[in-house]
Scaffold this active site. Structure first.
Site, PDB file in Angstrom:
ATOM      1  CB  CYS A  42      31.492  41.863  35.239  1.00 32.46           C
ATOM      2  SG  CYS A  42      29.939  41.259  34.618  1.00 32.46           S
ATOM      3  CB  CYS A  45      29.786  44.018  32.235  1.00 30.20           C
ATOM      4  SG  CYS A  45      29.025  43.757  33.845  1.00 30.20           S
TER       5      CYS A  45
END
Ligand code: FAD
Length: 515
Positions: A42, A45
């Protein structure tokens, strides 16, 4: 296989948890925990990881009372843990009180990937203060001291120093300094609110030092702020640091292992990526939702419907998708337990010719490291393919031009676990998806929105240096898609449509690496 550190490494103060360690660490621990649940693929992230690392170093002195950790929910059996803790969007930060009981899901920290170290520190303090019964033994009192309490402090305490941080109620300085010094003996730090007028202090924040011999002085610092107070206080004579044995040490991210590289043709789509996408979406992303109802249930039905109609899969895969569709169609209750779908998926796995891989196997979506590319790459590929297939379909009447796009919108909104990616895509969909009025335009709409994302992410931390983001298709893939008009780049839409139709056509999908 070689261990690869992707987001967190041994030099960080972040404790890396995994399936085997998470319960034993969080449950019934004498310190509180704050855990980042993330997915290594992600992008947000990845952007957030430096903030989480900075926070960990910034509050490393608080460790006897609170530990900071992270778990990669995209990896192996960690997925089961993240589903257990009811996390389905990444990154999600959760706070676990000291002595949390088995079954505790933690409290979601009201933070997101754009939070900074200061916000996060303050949120942690708020959560620490919310402990009612089981106060972490190593955590000093954080509530403000009253004038009455202070008047008998030295009568009951053997401490050498009492430090008072006078401040407004909204200030966190006093509590932060208290936490920063919790590993030191002979000193007690308390905050005192400006409402305690009897003490005669008029400057906030300000810090005063009391010794048992009743000497009382203001701490002279260059700036009335946390780090200045802490640095000055740590220099006091007679202050001793307690021997603190950490119960856990920061661990390297062992759980991302480099896979063997699969050679591939960069200008082709591979069925292995598409099947891996189905595996990950159905097993992992949908699987984190224990009960599915309302809009997410409709979105799931629409997703499976377009897969059954347009996915050019192998017969075993199509059979599985059809079984899922029948299961969903026969389901009349407003709520569906994920286990009902899992049973269908498990049954198919038990056939000799397993329908889907039992773990993702990326080929053209491989990244140069395990935290690059992979699943999000396959999601784009899957939905481009579905828009193209719908445009080619022989269904009568012709499909609704919005059918696949709406299914994608619903899937991304409710199940795609990169929370900010989903928000961003929803923003683009809300702005212009309803204007799509033909099947070719639905292919082009998705192509153009994907390019907007590519442009935004070019040079971003989430970009795989070996696969730089480009406006796609680049000239070497489709020279006739590009032109120049009045000195500016110009896309040739007819050629792009033709190119996409061929690139994503079933005949061009390579079947290598399917086992
Ligand atoms: P990807 O962009 O994933 O592309 C995969 C493949 O599709 C490429 O290799 C290429 O063959 C093909 N392709 C590329 N462009 C096009 C196009 N315009 N039309 C057709 N085919 C194309 N990450 C973030 O950090 N922030 C976000 O906001 C974000 N939003 C996302 C929204 C969605 C809906 C999805 C599915 C992903 C999102 N991501 C986001 C992830 C990001 O877009 C990439 O998927 C990820 O960084 C992996 O990139 P990649 O290099 O594999 O190429």
């Amino acid at each position: 296989p070689v261990a690869e550190a992707c987001l967190y490494s041994q030099t960080d103060q972040v404790v890396v948890l995994n399936y085997d360690s998470i319960n034993s660490q969080l449950i019934n621990s004498s310190n509180a925990w704050v855990v980042e649940f993330y997915a290594s693929w992600c992008g947000y992230c990845k952007q957030f990881a430096p903030v989480w690392k900075d926070l960990a170093s910034n509050i490393t002195e608080w460790k006897p009372a609170i530990n900071l950790a992270a778990i990669d929910c995209a990896y192996g059996r960690n997925r089961i843990s993240c589903a257990h803790f009811e996390v389905s969007k990444y990154p999600t930060m959760k706070f676990f009180q000291a002595y949390s009981e088995n079954g505790s899901k933690g409290e979601v920290l009201n933070a997101n990937s754009s939070s900074n170290v200061t916000n996060l520190r303050q949120l942690i303090i708020d959560q620490l203060e919310s402990h009612v019964e089981a106060w972490p033994p190593a955590c000093p009192p954080l509530k403000p001291a009253s004038a009455a309490e202070l008047s008998y402090f030295f009568k009951t305490s053997s401490n050498k120093y009492l430090v008072l941080v006078f401040e407004e109620a909204s200030s966190y300085v006093g509590r932060e300094v208290t936490m920063d010094l919790l590993q030191y003996e002979n000193i007690v730090v308390r905050r005192v609110l400006n409402s305690e007028e009897a003490l005669g202090v008029t400057h906030f924040p300000s810090c005063y030092l009391h010794s048992p011999n009743r000497t009382f002085c203001r701490l002279i610092v260059h700036v009335e702020a946390r780090t200045f107070y802490v640095d000055a206080l740590r220099m006091l004579p007679g202050l001793e640091r307690r021997a603190y044995e950490p119960s856990v040490s920061p661990a390297p991210e062992k759980n991302t292992t480099a896979e063997e590289w699969r050679e591939f043709n960069r200008s082709r789509v591979y069925m292995a990526d598409l099947e891996s996408s189905l595996y990950y979406s159905l097993r992992v992303e949908v699987g984190t939702h224990i009960t599915i109802s309302g809009e997410p249930l409709s979105a799931l039905k629409a997703y499976i419907t377009v897969l059954v109609k347009y996915f050019p899969g192998r017969p075993v895969v199509m059979k599985l998708l059809q079984s899922l569709e029948s299961r969903l169609k026969s389901h009349d209750d407003p709520e569906l337990q994920y286990t009902a779908l899992e049973t269908v998926l498990d049954n198919e796995v038990q056939t000799p010719d397993a329908a889907l891989p039992d773990v993702e196997r990326w080929v053209s979506c491989q990244g140069s490291k395990p935290c690059f590319r992979g699943y999000p790459c396959s999601v784009w590929t899957l939905f481009h393919l579905l828009t193209v297939q719908a445009a080619h379909s022989t269904y009568t009447p012709a499909p609704d031009p919005l059918e696949v796009l709406q299914a994608m919108r619903g899937y991304i909104k409710h199940f795609f676990s990169c929370g900010n990616c989903a928000k961003h895509f929803e923003g683009m969909a809300a702005e212009s998806m309803s204007q799509v009025d033909s099947l070719p335009n639905s292919v082009l709409w998705l192509w153009s929105k994907h390019n907007i994302v590519n442009e935004r992410l070019a040079g971003d931390r989430s970009e795989d240096p070996k696969f730089p983001k480009v406006l796609w298709p680049p000239p070497d893939l489709c020279p006739q898609c590009h032109d120049e008009l009045k000195g500016k780049h110009d896309w040739k839409m007819d050629h792009i449509l033709e190119f996409l139709k061929v690139y994503f056509s079933p005949d061009c999908i390579l079947q290598d690496y399917l086992e």
